[in-house]
Design an enzyme around this catalytic site. Structure first.
Site, PDB file in Angstrom:
ATOM      1  N   ASP A  55       0.582  -1.862  -0.213  1.00 60.59           N
ATOM      2  CA  ASP A  55      -0.140  -0.178   0.049  1.00 60.59           C
ATOM      3  C   ASP A  55       0.696   1.084  -0.386  1.00 60.59           C
ATOM      4  OD1 ASP A  55      -0.952  -1.018   2.634  1.00 60.59           O
ATOM      5  OD2 ASP A  55       0.266   0.098   2.807  1.00 60.59           O
ATOM      6  N   ASP A  57       1.313   4.571   1.555  1.00 60.16           N
ATOM      7  CA  ASP A  57       1.284   5.635   2.826  1.00 60.16           C
ATOM      8  C   ASP A  57       1.609   7.062   2.446  1.00 60.16           C
ATOM      9  OD1 ASP A  57      -0.628   3.595   3.753  1.00 60.16           O
ATOM     10  OD2 ASP A  57       0.697   2.618   4.927  1.00 60.16           O
ATOM     11  N   ASP A 133       9.595   3.193  13.227  1.00 57.99           N
ATOM     12  CA  ASP A 133      10.008   1.460  14.363  1.00 57.99           C
ATOM     13  C   ASP A 133      11.366   1.379  13.887  1.00 57.99           C
ATOM     14  OD1 ASP A 133       8.527   0.967  12.073  1.00 57.99           O
ATOM     15  OD2 ASP A 133       7.701  -0.827  12.758  1.00 57.99           O
TER      16      ASP A 133
END
Ligand code: ATP
Ligand code: MG
Length: 424
Positions: A55, A57, A133
Site C-alpha cells: 500500500d 501511505d 519503528d
C-alpha cells in the site's frame, strides 16, 4: 533537531511512475495547497528494494480537516489518532498527519511500564520520522523534488539489509512490544537480519507481549503467517522466544510430541499455505488455528473418550478447552473459530464411506478444508494415507465409479445407538 540527508534520484532510482496514480494525485494536491506531503513507510522501503509495495501511505503536515478541505472525498476516521482516508470510489489511501514522539506531551501518554497509550500529538516531519519503528520504515519520498529524505540512517540500513530500531531498543520495545513481532515479520519478508542491538533484548523482553490486546495479536499473527513466509516466520518466532507468547499450547505440543508428528504437521501446513499465498489462492485463519492446536485437541479428545464420552462429544469438549485457552493470547473471531471447530469435528467422518453419506459429505461447505486437514495429518505420519487416497479419488471419479468405490469400501465402522463406535 534531527539532521536530514536528502538522497537524489541518481542514488535511489525511484521514479514517479512507480508510485500509484492515486498517491500521486494526493501528494500533488496537498503540495499545491501549500502543505508538505510525502510518501512514507513500507512503500518507500519496498520501492528501494525493487519490490511491489502493498500500500502507499502518505504523511503530511496538514491536519485531517485541512486534508478534507483540499481533498473533499476524505473521510476522517479514528478517535485516538485521527487519520484521513482519501477515497477513490470504494478504494482509499491513508493520509496521516505527522505525529511527534509521545514524550513531547506531558499528558500521560505512557503507562507505568513504558507502553504508549496515546500517540496523537502532531509534529514535524523530523519528529514523525523518529517515532517510527525501524530506520528502513522511516524514509520519506518527496515527489516534488524527487529526493528521499532520511533522518535516521535508513538508507544505509537498506544497503546493509538490516533492521535497526530507531532509538534505544529497550525503550522502544517497552513502548510497543509488537515491534518485536514486526521485526520478525520484516526479517522473513525482506530476508534482512536484525542489527545486534535491535536483536539483543528480544528473547528477554518477549514476555511483554502478554500486555498486548489479544485482538491486535490476532491481526499481527495473520500478517506473520499469511505473508507467504510462514515457515521461516515460525522458526524465527521460536528462535526468539516469541512463538510461545502467541501460541502457548502449540509451543507445549512441540516440546511434548516426541514422535515429531506435530512438527511435521505444522511445517507441511505452513509450506502449503506459503505456496497457496504465492500463487494467489485464498487461505483461512481457521486452518492455521486448526493446525496449531491439533495436538492439544487430540490429547484432550482421548482424555474425554477415556472418561466415557462419545467420540464426537469428546472432540467438542477438547476443542472448547483448546480454543478457550488460545483466545487468552490471540482473540480469534468466532466466524473463524467456528470453522476451526468444524474442521476438527469432521475428521471422524472420513472413516464412513457408505455412498449417500459420502456424497453428502463432499457437498458439505467445509468438506474441502476438513479433507485438506486430514491429508496433512496423513503426511505427518498419522495412519490416514489410505483414507486420503480414497477421498482424493472419490472426488475425481464420476457417479458410477463413486458407487462402485462405496460398495467396495469395507470396514466403515458401524455405530451403536449412543453414536459410539462398537469395540471390536
Ligand atoms: P507492510 O508492507 O507489511 O504494510 P509497512 O512498513 O507499511 O509494511 P505498516 O504496518 O503498514 O507496515 O505500517 C506503516 C508504517 O507505520 C511503518 O512503515 C512504520 O513507519 C510505521 N509503524 C507501523 N507500526 C508501528 C509501530 N508499532 N511503531 C512505530 N511505527 C510503526
Ligand atoms: Mg503498509
Amino acid at each position: 533537531m534531527t539532521d536530514v540527508v536528502r538522497i537524489p534520484f541518481s542514488e535511489h532510482g525511484i521514479t514517479e511512475k512507480q508510485i500509484c496514480k492515486k498517491a500521486r494525485t494526493i501528494l500533488k494536491a496537498l503540495t499545491k495547497a501549500g502543505y508538505e506531503a510525502y510518501l512514507v513507510g513500507g512503500a518507500v522501503r519496498d520501492l528501494l528494494l525493487d519490490k511491489q509495495p502493498k500500500d502507499f501511505d502518505i504523511a503530511t503536515n496538514a491536519h485531517p480537516e485541512q486534508i478534507k478541505q483540499v481533498l473533499p472525498s476524505t473521510r476522517i476516521i479514528g478517535r485516538r489518532f485521527r487519520l484521513a482516508h482519501v477515497h477513490f470510489g470504494r478504494d482509499y489511501l491513508e493520509v496521516a498527519t505527522f505525529r511527534a514522539p509521545h514524550n513531547k506531551s506531558d499528558k500521560g501518554q505512557v503507562s507505568n511500564d513504558g507502553r504508549i497509550i496515546h500517540d496523537n500529538v502532531y509534529g514535524t516531519v523530523a519528529e514523525d520520522a523518529v517515532r517510527r519503528d525501524f530506520t528502513i520504515n522511516a524514509l520519506f519520498y518527496d515527489l516534488k523534488t524527487g529526493d528521499v529524505l532520511d533522518f535516521v540512517g535508513g538508507m544505509k540500513d537498506i544497503e546493509a539489509r538490516q533492521l535497526r530500531l530507531i532509538g534505544d531498543p529497550d525503550v522502544r520495545y517497552r513502548e510497543d512490544p509488537v515491534r518485536m513481532l514486526r521485526g520478525i515479520r520484516f526479517m522473513a519478508k525482506l530476508d534482512f537480519s536484525l542489527e545486534p542491538q535491535t536483536e539483543a533484548p528480544i528473547c528477554e523482553m518477549s514476555g511483554l507481549l502478554s500486555q498486548i490486546a489479544p485482538a491486535r495479536l490476532f491481526d499481527e499473527t495473520l500478517k506473520l503467517f499469511h505473508s507467504g513466509q510462514g515457515l521461516m516466520t515460525l522458526d524465527l518466532l521460536r528462535q526468539y522466544n516469541l512463538f510461545s507468547c502467541l501460541f502457548p499450547l502449540a509451543e507445549q505440543s512441540f516440546i511434548d510430541d516426541k514422535t515429531k508428528q506435530f512438527d511435521t504437521l505444522v511445517r507441511a501446513a505452513l509450506a502449503n499455505t506459503d505456496k497457496r499465498i504465492r500463487s494467489g489462492k485464498p487461505v483461512t485463519p481457521a486452518f492455521l488455528f486448526a493446525v496449531m492446536l491439533w495436538h492439544q485437541v487430540q490429547q484432550g479428545s482421548k482424555f474425554y473418550r477415556d472418561s466415557g464420552n462419545p467420540d464426537l462429544q469428546s472432540v467438542h469438549l477438547a476443542a472448547s478447552d483448546a480454543l478457550g485457552l488460545q483466545v487468552k493470547s490471540i482473540a480469534i473471531p468466532r466466524r473463524f473459530s467456528n470453522v476451526t471447530r468444524e474442521i476438527w469435528t469432521m475428521q471422524g467422518r472420513f472413516q464412513f464411506k457408505a455412498c449417500r453419506r459420502s456424497i453428502n459429505f463432499t457437498n458439505n461447505k467445509r468438506f474441502r478444508a476438513a479433507y485438506d486437514f486430514m491429508c496433512l495429518r496423513a503426511v505427518s505420519g498419522e495412519p490416514l494415507q489410505d483414507d486420503c487416497e480414497w477421498w482424493t479419488l472419490f472426488q475425481e471419479v464420476d457417479a458410477d465409479e463413486q458407487l462402485e468405490m462405496c460398495n467396495k469400501a469395507k470396514g466403515s465402522p458401524r455405530r451403536n445407538r449412543s453414536g459410539r463406535r462398537r469395540r471390536k
